[in-house]
Design a protein around this motif. Structure first.
Motif, PDB file in Angstrom:
ATOM      1  N   UNK A   1      48.482  34.364  48.610  1.00  0.00           N
ATOM      2  CA  UNK A   1      48.559  34.228  47.047  1.00  0.00           C
ATOM      3  C   UNK A   1      47.100  34.824  46.502  1.00  0.00           C
ATOM      4  N   UNK A   2      46.087  34.167  47.057  1.00  0.00           N
ATOM      5  CA  UNK A   2      44.617  34.709  46.552  1.00  0.00           C
ATOM      6  C   UNK A   2      44.524  36.349  46.481  1.00  0.00           C
ATOM      7  N   UNK A   3      44.776  36.893  47.727  1.00  0.00           N
ATOM      8  CA  UNK A   3      44.631  38.195  48.043  1.00  0.00           C
ATOM      9  C   UNK A   3      45.315  39.052  46.902  1.00  0.00           C
ATOM     10  N   UNK A   4      46.746  38.610  46.578  1.00  0.00           N
ATOM     11  CA  UNK A   4      47.637  39.370  45.960  1.00  0.00           C
ATOM     12  C   UNK A   4      47.105  39.559  44.322  1.00  0.00           C
ATOM     13  N   UNK A   5      46.072  38.502  44.143  1.00  0.00           N
ATOM     14  CA  UNK A   5      45.498  38.674  42.690  1.00  0.00           C
ATOM     15  C   UNK A   5      45.054  39.916  42.502  1.00  0.00           C
ATOM     16  N   UNK A   6      44.511  40.657  43.591  1.00  0.00           N
ATOM     17  CA  UNK A   6      44.026  41.913  43.264  1.00  0.00           C
ATOM     18  C   UNK A   6      44.654  43.043  43.165  1.00  0.00           C
ATOM     19  N   UNK A   7      46.110  42.720  43.331  1.00  0.00           N
ATOM     20  CA  UNK A   7      47.000  43.843  43.236  1.00  0.00           C
ATOM     21  C   UNK A   7      47.949  43.494  41.956  1.00  0.00           C
ATOM     22  N   UNK A   8      48.381  42.223  41.955  1.00  0.00           N
ATOM     23  CA  UNK A   8      49.139  41.779  40.672  1.00  0.00           C
ATOM     24  C   UNK A   8      48.446  42.044  39.303  1.00  0.00           C
TER      25      UNK A   8
END
Length: 259
Positions: free
Chosen positions: A175-182
């Protein structure tokens, strides 16, 4: 021959044509291609317009009774200031210049893209992803600088059972890593979808206008819809700049306070 001409016709009037990157100044360095494109031009234009406007208003320190442009800039300044104060707190003051620059760049890029025959830089995923990924990396570095290895505790919600810790850590990490994409996808998708819809409806209205009889009279309906959508898109342009900025503030608050 007919199919080739038809394909060329469809390409020329495609709703996605407005997002085409055009090389204005070709630049080659060996195998690397660094052309100055229309996207680069409008990014510089958005930055230049804001800097010129800011310099024009503040060249003499401003006036006691602000004019319309000074009021506009003061409104943006106060808005971002309150956003940083409410979402991050006193510790977020030193990050205000970056957040203010980010908000104004996205806002002016979105609004310039609403001008006919212009180019919307934020409708390209590469631009928005670069912004979001840079914010993700910066926020992570800030978190480690402040908390050290204790920053990893952010991945385990307080009060969670230790039995579920391995699963929760993996879920929180993804979830934290997807912040950079979302963060970038949200801005890119909204701007691209809105502009595409306006282009499709405009083409539909123009096609009806070229017909005769009742269909020509009925072309006023899609034209009115397009006119209304233009106002809606201006609102979306401002809203997306706000959403991108407030999420950045929330991520910074998480990194600083580990909430």
């Amino acid at each position: 021959m007919y199919s080739a001409e038809k394909e060329l016709f469809m390409m020329c009037f495609s709703p996605l044509e407005q997002f085409t990157l055009i090389s204005l100044i070709p630049l080659h360095f060996g195998n690397f291609y660094f052309s100055f494109t229309n996207s680069s031009l409008f990014m510089l234009l958005a930055t230049g317009i804001f800097l010129a406007l800011f310099s024009l208003v503040t060249v003499n320190g401003g006036t006691l009774v602000p004019g319309p442009w000074q009021s506009f800039l003061e409104m943006i300044y106060e808005f971002v200031t309150s956003l940083v104060r409410e979402q991050i707190g006193p510790k977020g003051t030193k990050y205000f210049p970056v957040i203010f620059t980010l908000f104004t760049f996205i806002l002016f890029s979105n609004l310039i893209g609403m001008v006919p025959y212009s180019f919307t830089t934020t409708s390209h995923f590469l631009v928005t992803f670069t912004l979001s990924f840079a914010i993700f990396v910066a926020v992570t570095i800030i978190g480690f600088q402040i908390h050290g290895l204790h920053f990893f505790s952010f991945l385990l919600p307080p009060g969670a059972p230790l039995v579920l810790a391995p699963f929760l850590v993996v879920i929180e990490l993804v979830s934290y890593c997807f912040r950079g994409i979302s963060l970038g996808v949200r801005l890119f998708a909204n701007m691209m979808a809105g502009h595409t819809l306006v282009k499709i409806l405009s083409g539909f209205a123009w096609s009806m206008l070229s017909l005769a009889g009742l269909l020509k009279m009925a072309s006023a309906i899609p034209f009115l819809v397009v006119f209304a959508l233009m106002f809606l898109e201006v609102g979306v342009a401002c809203l997306q700049a706000y959403v991108f900025t407030i999420l950045t503030c929330i991520y910074l608050n998480d990194a600083i306070h580990l909430h």
